[in-house]
Design an enzyme around this catalytic site. Structure first.
Site, mmCIF file in Angstrom:
data_model
loop_
_atom_site.group_PDB
_atom_site.id
_atom_site.type_symbol
_atom_site.label_atom_id
_atom_site.label_comp_id
_atom_site.label_asym_id
_atom_site.label_seq_id
_atom_site.Cartn_x
_atom_site.Cartn_y
_atom_site.Cartn_z
ATOM 1 N N HIS A 130 5.285 4.335 14.093
ATOM 2 C CA HIS A 130 4.016 3.728 14.503
ATOM 3 C C HIS A 130 2.991 4.859 14.644
ATOM 4 C CE1 HIS A 130 2.331 -0.130 16.505
ATOM 5 N NE2 HIS A 130 1.320 0.699 16.398
ATOM 6 N N GLU A 175 2.253 -1.291 9.988
ATOM 7 C CA GLU A 175 0.926 -1.352 9.376
ATOM 8 C C GLU A 175 0.609 -0.159 8.477
ATOM 9 O OE1 GLU A 175 -1.990 -1.938 12.432
ATOM 10 O OE2 GLU A 175 -1.225 -3.908 12.951
ATOM 11 N N TYR A 320 -4.624 -10.290 13.681
ATOM 12 C CA TYR A 320 -5.628 -10.273 14.747
ATOM 13 C C TYR A 320 -6.860 -11.103 14.435
ATOM 14 C CZ TYR A 320 -2.990 -6.640 17.121
ATOM 15 O OH TYR A 320 -2.004 -5.962 17.788
HETATM 16 C C1 GBH Z 1 -2.685 -2.880 15.642
HETATM 17 O O1 GBH Z 1 -3.587 -2.637 14.618
HETATM 18 C C2 GBH Z 1 -1.818 -1.693 15.951
HETATM 19 O O2 GBH Z 1 -0.520 -1.852 15.420
HETATM 20 C C3 GBH Z 1 -1.722 -1.376 17.422
HETATM 21 O O3 GBH Z 1 -1.178 -0.110 17.591
HETATM 22 C C4 GBH Z 1 -3.085 -1.509 18.050
HETATM 23 O O4 GBH Z 1 -3.146 -1.063 19.353
HETATM 24 C C5 GBH Z 1 -3.469 -2.969 17.973
HETATM 25 O O5 GBH Z 1 -3.390 -3.440 16.668
HETATM 26 C C6 GBH Z 1 -4.857 -3.290 18.491
HETATM 27 O O6 GBH Z 1 -5.840 -2.679 17.720
HETATM 28 O O7 GBH Z 1 -12.767 -0.210 13.415
HETATM 29 O O8 GBH Z 1 -13.718 -1.890 11.970
HETATM 30 O O9 GBH Z 1 -12.625 0.020 10.990
HETATM 31 C C7 GBH Z 1 -4.415 -3.748 14.299
HETATM 32 C C8 GBH Z 1 -5.130 -3.632 12.980
HETATM 33 C C9 GBH Z 1 -6.679 -2.483 11.666
HETATM 34 C C10 GBH Z 1 -7.313 -3.168 13.829
HETATM 35 C C11 GBH Z 1 -7.843 -1.537 11.630
HETATM 36 C C12 GBH Z 1 -8.462 -2.200 13.821
HETATM 37 C C13 GBH Z 1 -10.022 -1.016 12.476
HETATM 38 C C14 GBH Z 1 -11.217 -1.801 12.093
HETATM 39 N N1 GBH Z 1 -6.224 -2.712 13.015
HETATM 40 N N2 GBH Z 1 -8.914 -1.972 12.472
HETATM 41 S S1 GBH Z 1 -12.684 -0.874 12.130
#
Ligand code: GBH
Length: 484
Positions: A130, A175, A320
């Protein structure tokens, strides 16, 4: 857009034996960043570099779960969880990333923790990676270096060997698109590299090869005796065509899904053991526009394709949020949106959480589960993360509402649509280090006081809500919850 029929709440329960979990990750909760022989990880390095993380926050102590895991297990018990998903920190096991550096104290820690979970009757679901790559491996080039796949395989092997008598559910990578895109594409996550046309594609390639090697190691050396399962967890938005009557938008939405999810899922769950056809074709075309000698997408050998195919016992899905997709060929091909020929937007009616990217779109989860079921021949699906963020309030109505609706959509996908969903995992057991956002966004069912050296944990209202859903295995008859 609201759609009453689609959004109608379903009364009912999940199939018997449905699994209920919460998830965390080593760097986000453990702390003890240089204790008991642990090596430095890319996240230690990144968070200690000024300007990378919100207000200079880091995971040096985090929730201090390294020392307080007994308290965490009490929280799990009060929720009534059947499973707990956590990750092992590679640099605790191999401080320099390689087998030569094996650290017994790292093994001891996870042995103790796994034993404590089992004593509490909680089944461990273990993620091997992770995002906390040993820094020494980054110094050798990190994920774009193909050799990292072999080091990962050595690390996975020692974990299977040491913990596999008690751990029956393994997740190789969490991920991979985040490691790829955020880590080596736009540099928002460790190691902070911005190289979307080169390092990014190589990273994905090594990650897939690493996963496949580890899966095949489990299969050939451990599975028969240990009788566990091994899979991978991918995240994706649901991508909905902005105008469902416009063929170009429909195609664009499909293309975006193939990039975000198919990039990793297609080699492993698809028929050809290879990247999605649309992605290969698209990148061929873009290479010309970018003046590259050829597609930036590396190629798998025939042998690798055969090994990729079917290299997962289940489909781990983190969901999400959703996006609306418009076909758009005007973007800069040096950026991912331009590569995908798509513009991503959201609907003004979608409630936004604290995180700027997180809009609550429960029906998107049902559609995504159905898409995966159709695309990959009805794999067994585990929801390995789902959750929402706020400012950390104890009376967290937004989170309750988010969970209630999303779990309900998982139930529809399972008992109405007939998808093979086996478990649901809430992110997260407790507030923790939210990567580049530090401690400014809270995802926990329990709050943690990060100013208190004791890191006191307090149950939020949502913890009570989840405990009730778990106790009922869903939403039978009249709901006891009146606040919604
Ligand atoms: C997960 O990622 C992770 O596995 C976990 O560790 C984390 O804490 C949790 O979700 C909550 O975030 O800032 O607009 O570029 C979730 C998928 C993909 C969400 C990338 C945030 C960044 C978007 N993530 N995204 S942006």
């Amino acid at each position: 857009m609201a759609d009453e029929k689609r959004d109608e709440f379903l009364q009912g329960v999940f199939p018997e034996g449905f699994a209920w979990a919460t998830a965390t990750a080593s760097y986000q909760i453990e702390g003890a960043w240089k204790e008991d022989g642990k090596g430095e990880s890319i996240w230690d390095r990144f968070a200690h570099t000024p300007g990378k993380v919100y207000e200079g926050h880091n995971g040096d102590i985090a929730c201090d779960s390294y020392h307080k895991y007994d308290e965490d297990i009490k929280l799990m018990k009060s929720l009534g969880l059947t499973h707990y998903r956590f990750s092992i920190a590679w640099p605790r096991i191999f401080p320099d990333g390689t087998a030569a550096s094996l650290n017994q104290k790292g093994l001891d820690f996870y042995n103790k923790f796994i034993d404590a979970l089992l004593a509490a009757n909680v089944i461990p679901m273990v993620t091997l990676y992770h995002w906390d790559l040993p820094q020494t491996l980054q110094d050798k080039g990190g994920w774009p270096n193909p050799e990292i796949a072999d080091h990962f395989n050595d690390y996975a092997d020692i974990c299977f060997k040491t913990f596999g008598d008690r751990v029956k559910m393994w997740i190789t990578l969490n991920e991979p698109i985040c490691s790829t895109y955020l880590g080596y594409g736009i540099g928002m996550h460790a190691p902070g590299i911005k190289d979307p046309l080169n390092a990014m594609f190589k990273t994905a390639h090594t990650l897939i090869r690493a996963h496949t090697k580890a899966y095949r190691t489990y299969e050939s050396k451990y599975k028969a005796q240990q009788k566990g399962v091994c899979g991978i967890t991918m995240n994706s938005d649901w991508d909905e065509p902005k105008d469902p009557r416009n063929k170009d938008d429909v195609e664009a939405a499909e293309r975006v899904l193939q990039y975000k999810l198919g990039w990793y899922a297609s080699p492993i769950f698809g028929k050809a053991g290879d990247y999605p056809a649309v992605m290969k074709k698209n990148l061929e075309q873009k290479a010309g526009l970018l003046g590259l000698p050829g597609s930036p997408l590396p190629e798998f050998t025939e042998e690798e394709k055969q090994l990729n195919k079917g290299a997962s016992d289940f489909f781990g899905l983190n969901y999400y949020s959703s996006r609306l997709i418009t076909n758009d060929t005007s973007g800069d091909p040096a950026h991912i949106a331009g590569l995908m020929d798509a513009e991503e937007t959201t609907d003004p009616s979608w409630p936004r959480a604290k995180s700027k990217w997180l809009f609550s779109v429960p029906w998107g989860l049902r559609k995504l589960i159905n898409w995966i079921t159709a695309e990959y021949g009805r794999p067994q699906i585990w929801i390995t993360e789902n959750g929402s963020s706020d400012d950390g309030e104890l009376n967290d109505e937004f989170r309750i509402n988010y969970y209630r609706k999303h779990i309900n959509e998982v139930m529809k996908a399972t008992i109405v649509d007939g998808c093979d969903v086996r478990g649901y995992t809430a992110w997260s057991l407790l507030d923790n280090f939210e990567w580049a956002e530090g401690y400014s966004e809270h995802f926990g069912l329990h709050s943690v006081d990060f100013n208190d050296p004791e890191r006191k944990r307090i149950a939020k209202k949502s913890a009570g809500f989840i405990a009730e859903v778990i106790k009922n295995n869903g939403f039978p008859g009249e709901e006891a919850t009146t606040h919604l």
